[in-house]
Design a protein around this motif. Structure first.
Motif, PDB file in Angstrom:
ATOM      1  N   GLU A 261       0.822  -1.201   0.000  1.00 10.44           N
ATOM      2  CA  GLU A 261       0.000   0.000   0.000  1.00 10.44           C
ATOM      3  C   GLU A 261       0.860   1.256   0.000  1.00 10.44           C
ATOM      4  O   GLU A 261       1.933   1.293   0.603  1.00 10.44           O
ATOM      5  CB  GLU A 261      -0.928   0.011   1.219  1.00 10.44           C
ATOM      6  N   PRO A 263      -0.062   5.391   0.530  1.00 11.70           N
ATOM      7  CA  PRO A 263      -1.044   6.469   0.679  1.00 11.70           C
ATOM      8  C   PRO A 263      -0.810   7.569  -0.348  1.00 11.70           C
ATOM      9  O   PRO A 263       0.329   7.855  -0.719  1.00 11.70           O
ATOM     10  CB  PRO A 263      -0.795   6.987   2.103  1.00 11.70           C
ATOM     11  N   ARG A 264      -1.866   8.173  -0.823  1.00 11.87           N
ATOM     12  CA  ARG A 264      -1.754   9.291  -1.762  1.00 11.87           C
ATOM     13  C   ARG A 264      -1.336  10.543  -0.983  1.00 11.87           C
ATOM     14  O   ARG A 264      -2.000  10.916  -0.007  1.00 11.87           O
ATOM     15  CB  ARG A 264      -3.088   9.521  -2.461  1.00 11.87           C
TER      16      ARG A 264
END
Length: 283
Positions: A261, A263-264
Motif C-alpha cells: 500500500e 497512501p496518496r
C-alpha cells in the motif's frame, strides 16, 4: 503449418503445480524509506537496477513507429507491456435471443458517477464486427462479470472461436442466472457482476481507413456482489476472497496474491516538509 511451440500440455506438465495455499497478503513497498524528489529507489536486488536499466538514459530506449510496424507486432508488444489488464467476462444475447459469453481484456472502469465500464473489441475484418460487439450494438445491453480463480479454465474456454450463433455457455459449464434489468444472464459463479446498458460506442479505423475496432461504454444499471466479498460499511471488495485473474501477454494469465500500500500524498500537508521544498527548488 506445424507449430513452432511444443504441445501446451507438455509444457504445462514441466511446471510446478498450482499452489492453493498461496493466498492474499501484504508486504512493505520496495523502498519504504524513499525520499521525495529522489526518483527511482535504486534497490539493486531488483532485476536490472544494478545494470542501470531503470534510468533515464536515452541510449537504452528503442523507438517504435506504429506507422512502420505491422499490426501483429504492435498487438504482441502492447498486450505484453500494458499489464496486468482486468478481464471483462461479457455476456450478451443476439437479436434472435441466442446467448454469447466471452472474455475481453480490453476492459476497465471508465467512471463511477455515473457507474460506467469500458470494453473495446477488435474485429475479424473491416466489414464484420466481433459477435459480442455486434450483440451489444443491436440489443443495447450486456453483463460484465469478473473472472476469479475457481472458474478460470471455464472462462478461458469461452474464448474459443465458435461461429456466431453458437453459445459458449454449455461449453463452459458455467451457470446463467437471470438478470434483473437486462436480458443477458449473468454468470452465477462470478463474485461480482454488472448489468449494463449501452451508453455510447465509437468505431476505430486504421491508417488505411478500415474499421478495426470498437470502443463501448456501458452504464451499470445494477451490481451483483457476493455478500461475503463486500464490506457492508465501506463497500470495499475483499481482494483475497474475490481472487481476481488478470491478463498478461500471449496466453498468460496472472494471479493476484501479493500487494503493498502507498497512501496518496496531500499537498496541503506535504508542502511544508523540507524534502518537498528542496525538490521544488530544483525546478
Amino acid at each position: 503449418m506445424a507449430s513452432r511451440h511444443p504441445p501446451f500440455k507438455q509444457v504445462e506438465a514441466s511446471r510446478p503445480p498450482f499452489d492453493p495455499t498461496e493466498t492474499w497478503q501484504y508486504s512493505q513497498t520496495p523502498a519504504p524509506d524513499w525520499v521525495v524528489g529522489t526518483g527511482a529507489s535504486g534497490r539493486e536486488d531488483l532485476p536490472g537496477v544494478k545494470e542501470g536499466l531503470w534510468t533515464s538514459d536515452e541510449g537504452r530506449v528503442r523507438e517504435i513507429d506504429p506507422k512502420t510496424t505491422g499490426a501483429l507486432h504492435l498487438y504482441k508488444m502492447m498486450i505484453s507491456a500494458i499489464t496486468p489488464r482486468p478481464i471483462g467476462f461479457i455476456s450478451t444475447l443476439n437479436k434472435a435471443g441466442e446467448g454469447n459469453l466471452a472474455p475481453f481484456s480490453y476492459f476497465n472502469i471508465a467512471c463511477h458517477d455515473p457507474p460506467t465500464v469500458v470494453v473495446s473489441f477488435t474485429h475479424p475484418s473491416g466489414d464484420e464486427l466481433k459477435g459480442t460487439c455486434e450483440n451489444i450494438l443491436d440489443t443495447k445491453e450486456f453483463v460484465a462479470n469478473i473472472i476469479s480463480e475457481p472458474f478460470i479454465e471455464a472462462a478461458n474456454y469461452t474464448s474459443i472461436d465458435a461461429p456466431k450463433g453458437v453459445s459458449e455457455w454449455p461449453l463452459s459449464g458455467l451457470t446463467p442466472v437471470q438478470s434483473k434489468t437486462v436480458k443477458p444472464p449473468r454468470v452465477g459463479e462470478s463474485g461480482f457482476s454488472m448489468e449494463c446498458g449501452l451508453e455510447h460506442h465509437y468505431h476505430l479505423y486504421n491508417d488505411a481507413g478500415a474499421r478495426t475496432g470498437t470502443v463501448v461504454l456501458g452504464r451499470v444499471r445494477l451490481f451483483h456482489a457476493r455478500e461475503d466479498l463486500v464490506d457492508p460499511e465501506t463497500f470495499i471488495v475483499d481482494t483475497g476472497k474475490l481472487m481476481p485473474v488478470s491478463r498478461l501477454g500471449g496466453i498468460t494469465y496472472a494471479r493476484t496474491t501479493r500487494a503493498y500500500e502507498l497512501p496518496r500524498p496531500v499537498y496541503a500537508s506535504e508542502k511544508e516538509k523540507d524534502e518537498v521544498k528542496k525538490a521544488q527548488a530544483k525546478v
